[in-house]
Design an enzyme around this catalytic site. Sequence first.
Site, PDB file in Angstrom:
ATOM      1  N   HIS A  51     -28.479 -10.980  75.496  1.00  0.00           N
ATOM      2  CA  HIS A  51     -27.115 -10.842  76.023  1.00  0.00           C
ATOM      3  C   HIS A  51     -26.421 -12.202  76.010  1.00  0.00           C
ATOM      4  CE1 HIS A  51     -23.825  -9.419  78.540  1.00  0.00           C
ATOM      5  NE2 HIS A  51     -23.985 -10.521  79.266  1.00  0.00           N
TER       6      HIS A  51
ATOM      7  N   ILE B 134     -15.934   2.752  47.882  1.00  0.00           N
ATOM      8  CA  ILE B 134     -15.346   1.721  47.034  1.00  0.00           C
ATOM      9  C   ILE B 134     -13.836   1.675  47.213  1.00  0.00           C
ATOM     10  CG2 ILE B 134     -14.989   0.987  44.647  1.00  0.00           C
ATOM     11  CD1 ILE B 134     -17.697   2.239  43.973  1.00  0.00           C
TER      12      ILE B 134
END
Length: 459
Positions: A434, A181
Amino acid sequence: MQDPYDVLVVGGGPAGYVAAIRAAQFGARVALAERDRIGGTCLNRGCVPTKSYLETAHTAWAIRNGSARGLLVDTPPRVDMKRVLAVKNDAVRRLTGGVKALLASRKVDVFAGRAELAGPGRVEVEGTGTLRARSVILAGGSVSSRLPVPGAGSPRVLLSEDILDLEALPSSLVVIGGGVIGVEIAQAFSAFGSRVSIVEIADRILPGMDAGLSKAVAESLARRGIPIHTGVAVQALEEAPGSVTVRLADGRSIEGEYALLSVGRRPDLSCLGTSGVETDRGRVVVNDRMETNLPGVLAPGDLNGLRMLAHAAFAMGESSAETALGRPRIADLRTVPSVVYGMPEAASVGRTEEEARSYRDDVSVGYFPFSANGRSVASGDTEGFVKVLAEPRFGELLGVHIVGSGASELINEAAVLMRMEVTAFELADVFHAHPTRSEALQEAAADALGRCIHLPARG
């Protein structure tokens, strides 16, 4: 008294509302009691709000650096915090409203008010009275921890839920705690334009993650102008008009308009009452089916402290619901991924390299940098890498760690493969389109086997 419910859930966060819905899917009569807002910390004050802020931060960062891709921006972007806050609040409203609609569609009775377990099968709900059920699922969640140091209660010392409601951008911010956090909020407010620094008592930020990820994220923060002070404790917080000074144990001081306390969360045991539910070091003791020591009482989610993540709470909520209805289900948390949604993102599943080497003598480490990945190069975002840990003989995947753009999405493929017990040999042979960033996972698996095509031969 009314007939008892089949299942009564205390808490409407990720563990609680999922448990309620899952039980209702089996035709059970279900009630849920929530003292605050449906959705819990994740939807209202944690996961979703921070991701909304980080998306804005990503956009601001991209605009400021647009000239690198030939985009000419005459003036740098300025952040309207009131608008940022409104966007966040709208996302929260939409998602919490969706959860309420899901509960209603399953005919779950929702009671508003603080609830406490009075004993097996009995829950006292403020404003309602005693509700009875054959099984009770306690999903009380967690609360932010505070440092036991002078000045921690100052109005200029904020918790994560407080900082996400600021209507004005602070000129400077000291983040105390370099966990997930703390790092996320530091990156967001730095991108907004605040001067941010991080203080962490451990010897590195993100101490619970793989050391390689921690190092990469620390280097990225430094490049973005965020100083990090590790291995030092906070001694005191001193408020002054318009600022707060963070006094460190080594004698140094850091001043900011605000300080953020981000030192972890602890289970909120208030829903236990005096029922006798067993706890250990502030956490409810459960078995792998979320059952407590009391018959018919279960405790999924943050309350048990096993994995304090929303997606882990989802799994524990389902497990507790099915177990409560006589369909025992184990919550297998071995392949729960962890993510830092920052710039760059960082994500892990399975063992860290340190853990893997303590688990086995022989560990193969595969590494593929995004600087060698076609999609990353074309996008101009080559920061980071994929790291695969594998057992060399049979190819068991021990852990996968990713730093870079899209890590929060890529890690899920790794989690699925590990859950399905796919080997590094098989992963290295799986087709990946790809150019995509996901090719880096395949390439890292191949590197762990000594057969990566798109890396130079090892010396």
